[in-house]
Design a protein around this motif. Structure first.
Motif, PDB file in Angstrom:
ATOM      1  N   ARG A  25      36.232   4.164 -44.063  1.00 36.93           N
ATOM      2  CA  ARG A  25      35.516   3.055 -44.710  1.00 36.93           C
ATOM      3  C   ARG A  25      35.266   3.379 -46.186  1.00 36.93           C
ATOM      4  O   ARG A  25      35.474   2.542 -47.064  1.00 36.93           O
ATOM      5  CB  ARG A  25      34.186   2.798 -44.006  1.00 36.93           C
ATOM      6  N   ARG A  26      34.836   4.583 -46.470  1.00 37.34           N
ATOM      7  CA  ARG A  26      34.555   4.994 -47.855  1.00 37.34           C
ATOM      8  C   ARG A  26      35.822   4.904 -48.707  1.00 37.34           C
ATOM      9  O   ARG A  26      35.802   4.367 -49.818  1.00 37.34           O
ATOM     10  CB  ARG A  26      34.003   6.419 -47.846  1.00 37.34           C
ATOM     11  N   TRP A  27      36.928   5.412 -48.183  1.00 36.20           N
ATOM     12  CA  TRP A  27      38.194   5.378 -48.918  1.00 36.20           C
ATOM     13  C   TRP A  27      38.668   3.947 -49.120  1.00 36.20           C
ATOM     14  O   TRP A  27      39.085   3.580 -50.218  1.00 36.20           O
ATOM     15  CB  TRP A  27      39.269   6.180 -48.180  1.00 36.20           C
ATOM     16  N   ALA A  28      38.586   3.149 -48.063  1.00 37.29           N
ATOM     17  CA  ALA A  28      39.062   1.765 -48.141  1.00 37.29           C
ATOM     18  C   ALA A  28      38.225   0.957 -49.115  1.00 37.29           C
ATOM     19  O   ALA A  28      38.765   0.203 -49.939  1.00 37.29           O
ATOM     20  CB  ALA A  28      39.035   1.132 -46.749  1.00 37.29           C
ATOM     21  N   ARG A  29      36.920   1.110 -49.045  1.00 36.74           N
ATOM     22  CA  ARG A  29      36.051   0.323 -49.929  1.00 36.74           C
ATOM     23  C   ARG A  29      36.261   0.687 -51.391  1.00 36.74           C
ATOM     24  O   ARG A  29      36.069  -0.153 -52.271  1.00 36.74           O
ATOM     25  CB  ARG A  29      34.589   0.503 -49.527  1.00 36.74           C
ATOM     26  N   SER A  30      36.664   1.919 -51.666  1.00 38.70           N
ATOM     27  CA  SER A  30      36.902   2.302 -53.057  1.00 38.70           C
ATOM     28  C   SER A  30      38.075   1.532 -53.657  1.00 38.70           C
ATOM     29  O   SER A  30      38.105   1.286 -54.853  1.00 38.70           O
ATOM     30  CB  SER A  30      37.158   3.808 -53.167  1.00 38.70           C
ATOM     31  N   ALA A  31      39.027   1.152 -52.813  1.00 36.24           N
ATOM     32  CA  ALA A  31      40.229   0.473 -53.291  1.00 36.24           C
ATOM     33  C   ALA A  31      40.172  -1.039 -53.131  1.00 36.24           C
ATOM     34  O   ALA A  31      40.985  -1.748 -53.709  1.00 36.24           O
ATOM     35  CB  ALA A  31      41.454   1.014 -52.549  1.00 36.24           C
ATOM     36  N   LEU A  32      39.232  -1.526 -52.371  1.00 41.07           N
ATOM     37  CA  LEU A  32      39.159  -2.942 -52.038  1.00 41.07           C
ATOM     38  C   LEU A  32      38.532  -3.737 -53.183  1.00 41.07           C
ATOM     39  O   LEU A  32      37.440  -3.418 -53.641  1.00 41.07           O
ATOM     40  CB  LEU A  32      38.332  -3.108 -50.768  1.00 41.07           C
ATOM     41  N   LYS A  33      39.215  -4.773 -53.634  1.00 44.02           N
ATOM     42  CA  LYS A  33      38.711  -5.624 -54.716  1.00 44.02           C
ATOM     43  C   LYS A  33      38.148  -6.943 -54.199  1.00 44.02           C
ATOM     44  O   LYS A  33      37.491  -7.666 -54.923  1.00 44.02           O
ATOM     45  CB  LYS A  33      39.827  -5.925 -55.733  1.00 44.02           C
ATOM     46  N   ARG A  34      38.441  -7.270 -52.947  1.00 42.27           N
ATOM     47  CA  ARG A  34      37.960  -8.500 -52.308  1.00 42.27           C
ATOM     48  C   ARG A  34      37.466  -8.131 -50.915  1.00 42.27           C
ATOM     49  O   ARG A  34      37.792  -7.069 -50.413  1.00 42.27           O
ATOM     50  CB  ARG A  34      39.105  -9.498 -52.131  1.00 42.27           C
ATOM     51  N   PRO A  35      36.740  -9.008 -50.266  1.00 44.97           N
ATOM     52  CA  PRO A  35      36.367  -8.736 -48.878  1.00 44.97           C
ATOM     53  C   PRO A  35      37.625  -8.522 -48.040  1.00 44.97           C
ATOM     54  O   PRO A  35      38.686  -9.079 -48.342  1.00 44.97           O
ATOM     55  CB  PRO A  35      35.634 -10.003 -48.437  1.00 44.97           C
ATOM     56  N   GLY A  36      37.496  -7.709 -46.993  1.00 46.38           N
ATOM     57  CA  GLY A  36      38.671  -7.420 -46.191  1.00 46.38           C
ATOM     58  C   GLY A  36      38.385  -7.247 -44.717  1.00 46.38           C
ATOM     59  O   GLY A  36      37.268  -6.902 -44.320  1.00 46.38           O
ATOM     60  N   LEU A  79      48.143  -3.574 -49.357  1.00 42.08           N
ATOM     61  CA  LEU A  79      47.611  -4.761 -48.680  1.00 42.08           C
ATOM     62  C   LEU A  79      47.127  -5.808 -49.683  1.00 42.08           C
ATOM     63  O   LEU A  79      47.053  -6.990 -49.351  1.00 42.08           O
ATOM     64  CB  LEU A  79      46.461  -4.388 -47.739  1.00 42.08           C
ATOM     65  N   GLN A  80      46.818  -5.357 -50.895  1.00 46.57           N
ATOM     66  CA  GLN A  80      46.348  -6.270 -51.943  1.00 46.57           C
ATOM     67  C   GLN A  80      47.468  -6.708 -52.881  1.00 46.57           C
ATOM     68  O   GLN A  80      47.215  -7.309 -53.918  1.00 46.57           O
ATOM     69  CB  GLN A  80      45.207  -5.604 -52.723  1.00 46.57           C
ATOM     70  N   GLY A  81      48.702  -6.379 -52.504  1.00 39.78           N
ATOM     71  CA  GLY A  81      49.851  -6.882 -53.245  1.00 39.78           C
ATOM     72  C   GLY A  81      50.481  -5.939 -54.245  1.00 39.78           C
ATOM     73  O   GLY A  81      51.483  -6.297 -54.872  1.00 39.78           O
ATOM     74  N   LEU A  82      49.935  -4.755 -54.444  1.00 42.05           N
ATOM     75  CA  LEU A  82      50.545  -3.825 -55.386  1.00 42.05           C
ATOM     76  C   LEU A  82      51.801  -3.228 -54.773  1.00 42.05           C
ATOM     77  O   LEU A  82      51.849  -2.951 -53.572  1.00 42.05           O
ATOM     78  CB  LEU A  82      49.570  -2.711 -55.779  1.00 42.05           C
ATOM     79  N   ARG A  83      52.803  -3.025 -55.598  1.00 44.07           N
ATOM     80  CA  ARG A  83      54.085  -2.474 -55.152  1.00 44.07           C
ATOM     81  C   ARG A  83      54.517  -1.380 -56.117  1.00 44.07           C
ATOM     82  O   ARG A  83      54.001  -1.267 -57.221  1.00 44.07           O
ATOM     83  CB  ARG A  83      55.158  -3.569 -55.112  1.00 44.07           C
ATOM     84  N   HIS A  84      55.526  -0.625 -55.699  1.00 46.95           N
ATOM     85  CA  HIS A  84      56.036   0.430 -56.568  1.00 46.95           C
ATOM     86  C   HIS A  84      57.557   0.505 -56.528  1.00 46.95           C
ATOM     87  O   HIS A  84      58.143   1.572 -56.551  1.00 46.95           O
ATOM     88  CB  HIS A  84      55.403   1.792 -56.229  1.00 46.95           C
ATOM     89  N   PHE A  85      58.209  -0.658 -56.487  1.00 45.51           N
ATOM     90  CA  PHE A  85      59.671  -0.694 -56.492  1.00 45.51           C
ATOM     91  C   PHE A  85      60.228  -0.350 -57.872  1.00 45.51           C
ATOM     92  O   PHE A  85      61.205   0.372 -57.983  1.00 45.51           O
ATOM     93  CB  PHE A  85      60.187  -2.066 -56.059  1.00 45.51           C
ATOM     94  N   ARG A  86      59.588  -0.879 -58.908  1.00 41.32           N
ATOM     95  CA  ARG A  86      60.036  -0.589 -60.277  1.00 41.32           C
ATOM     96  C   ARG A  86      59.233   0.582 -60.834  1.00 41.32           C
ATOM     97  O   ARG A  86      58.070   0.775 -60.478  1.00 41.32           O
ATOM     98  CB  ARG A  86      59.854  -1.821 -61.168  1.00 41.32           C
ATOM     99  N   ARG A  87      59.845   1.322 -61.719  1.00 34.54           N
ATOM    100  CA  ARG A  87      59.212   2.506 -62.302  1.00 34.54           C
ATOM    101  C   ARG A  87      57.879   2.179 -62.964  1.00 34.54           C
ATOM    102  O   ARG A  87      56.899   2.901 -62.802  1.00 34.54           O
ATOM    103  CB  ARG A  87      60.165   3.135 -63.321  1.00 34.54           C
ATOM    104  N   ARG A  88      57.829   1.080 -63.678  1.00 32.63           N
ATOM    105  CA  ARG A  88      56.597   0.675 -64.372  1.00 32.63           C
ATOM    106  C   ARG A  88      55.478   0.366 -63.365  1.00 32.63           C
ATOM    107  O   ARG A  88      54.334   0.764 -63.545  1.00 32.63           O
ATOM    108  CB  ARG A  88      56.885  -0.530 -65.255  1.00 32.63           C
ATOM    109  N   ASP A  89      55.823  -0.350 -62.308  1.00 31.17           N
ATOM    110  CA  ASP A  89      54.841  -0.672 -61.272  1.00 31.17           C
ATOM    111  C   ASP A  89      54.355   0.596 -60.574  1.00 31.17           C
ATOM    112  O   ASP A  89      53.170   0.736 -60.267  1.00 31.17           O
ATOM    113  CB  ASP A  89      55.432  -1.634 -60.239  1.00 31.17           C
ATOM    114  N   ALA A  90      55.274   1.507 -60.322  1.00 23.19           N
ATOM    115  CA  ALA A  90      54.914   2.772 -59.668  1.00 23.19           C
ATOM    116  C   ALA A  90      53.942   3.561 -60.548  1.00 23.19           C
ATOM    117  O   ALA A  90      52.954   4.119 -60.051  1.00 23.19           O
ATOM    118  CB  ALA A  90      56.158   3.602 -59.377  1.00 23.19           C
ATOM    119  N   ALA A  91      54.199   3.598 -61.845  1.00 27.63           N
ATOM    120  CA  ALA A  91      53.320   4.332 -62.761  1.00 27.63           C
ATOM    121  C   ALA A  91      51.920   3.712 -62.779  1.00 27.63           C
ATOM    122  O   ALA A  91      50.916   4.431 -62.784  1.00 27.63           O
ATOM    123  CB  ALA A  91      53.915   4.352 -64.164  1.00 27.63           C
ATOM    124  N   GLN A  92      51.841   2.380 -62.776  1.00 30.86           N
ATOM    125  CA  GLN A  92      50.547   1.708 -62.773  1.00 30.86           C
ATOM    126  C   GLN A  92      49.803   1.964 -61.459  1.00 30.86           C
ATOM    127  O   GLN A  92      48.597   2.218 -61.463  1.00 30.86           O
ATOM    128  CB  GLN A  92      50.720   0.205 -62.995  1.00 30.86           C
TER     129      GLN A  92
END
Length: 167
Positions: free
Chosen positions: A43-54, A131-144
């Motif tokens: 729960r602690r780990w998940a809540r740190s990354a959660l930007k909306r209710p889940g 789960l919130q839509g972030l991806r890492h297919f492209r190098r730039r996205d992976a770095a972000q």
């Protein structure tokens, strides 16, 4: 299989400043091979990354189940360390399943000289971002995505997961 806390729901914080998005967490532990993180840790780990209710289900599995799921849903015939299954974002609610493979995570933690807890934390945060839509297919996205993971894990007190010397 154990299901920890069928209605394991976080209560909203009392002050506005410390309020985090509401999280309904379902934890299923299907692998007893390794000491699994507790629902409090996840729960602690998940809540740190959660930007909306889940509403999230986290399932901790053995290698056979992880391999079966990876083959069925991704067409890859090996046990993946983590799999994310996002549902449609409805009414601003993040919904999905996360599957963590305990033996693979333990093996990777040992090989990378990381604590098991730190590696579970990293992969949980990583999956929540997916789960919130972030991806890492492209190098730039992976770095972000990596930069965000590092910041979130540092706030939780864990070392940089991409540093080979982290522990």
């Amino acid at each position: 299989m154990r299901d920890r806390g069928p209605s394991d729901t976080a209560r909203p914080a009392l002050s506005r400043r410390s309020r985090k998005p509401r999280l309904r967490l379902h934890l299923q532990v299907a692998s007893r091979a390794f000491r699994a993180p507790t629902s409090v840790q996840i729960r602690r780990w998940a809540r740190s990354a959660l930007k909306r209710p889940g509403e999230i289900t986290v399932r901790i599995v053995g290698a056979a189940e992880a391999r079966q799921l990876n083959r069925r849903y991704r067409g890859r015939d090996y046990a993946a360390n983590v799999l994310s299954f996002p549902y449609a974002l409805s009414r601003g609610l993040v919904q999905g399943d996360i599957v963590l493979c305990a033996p693979v995570i333990a093996r990777e933690a040992r090989a990378q000289s990381k604590t098991l807890e730190a590696h579970f934390a990293h992969l949980t945060v990583h999956a929540l971002l997916h789960l919130q839509g972030l991806r890492h297919f492209r190098r730039r996205d992976a770095a972000q995505m990596e930069a965000l993971e590092k910041r979130l894990l540092a706030k939780l007190g864990y070392p940089d997961p991409y540093d080979d010397d982290s522990g």
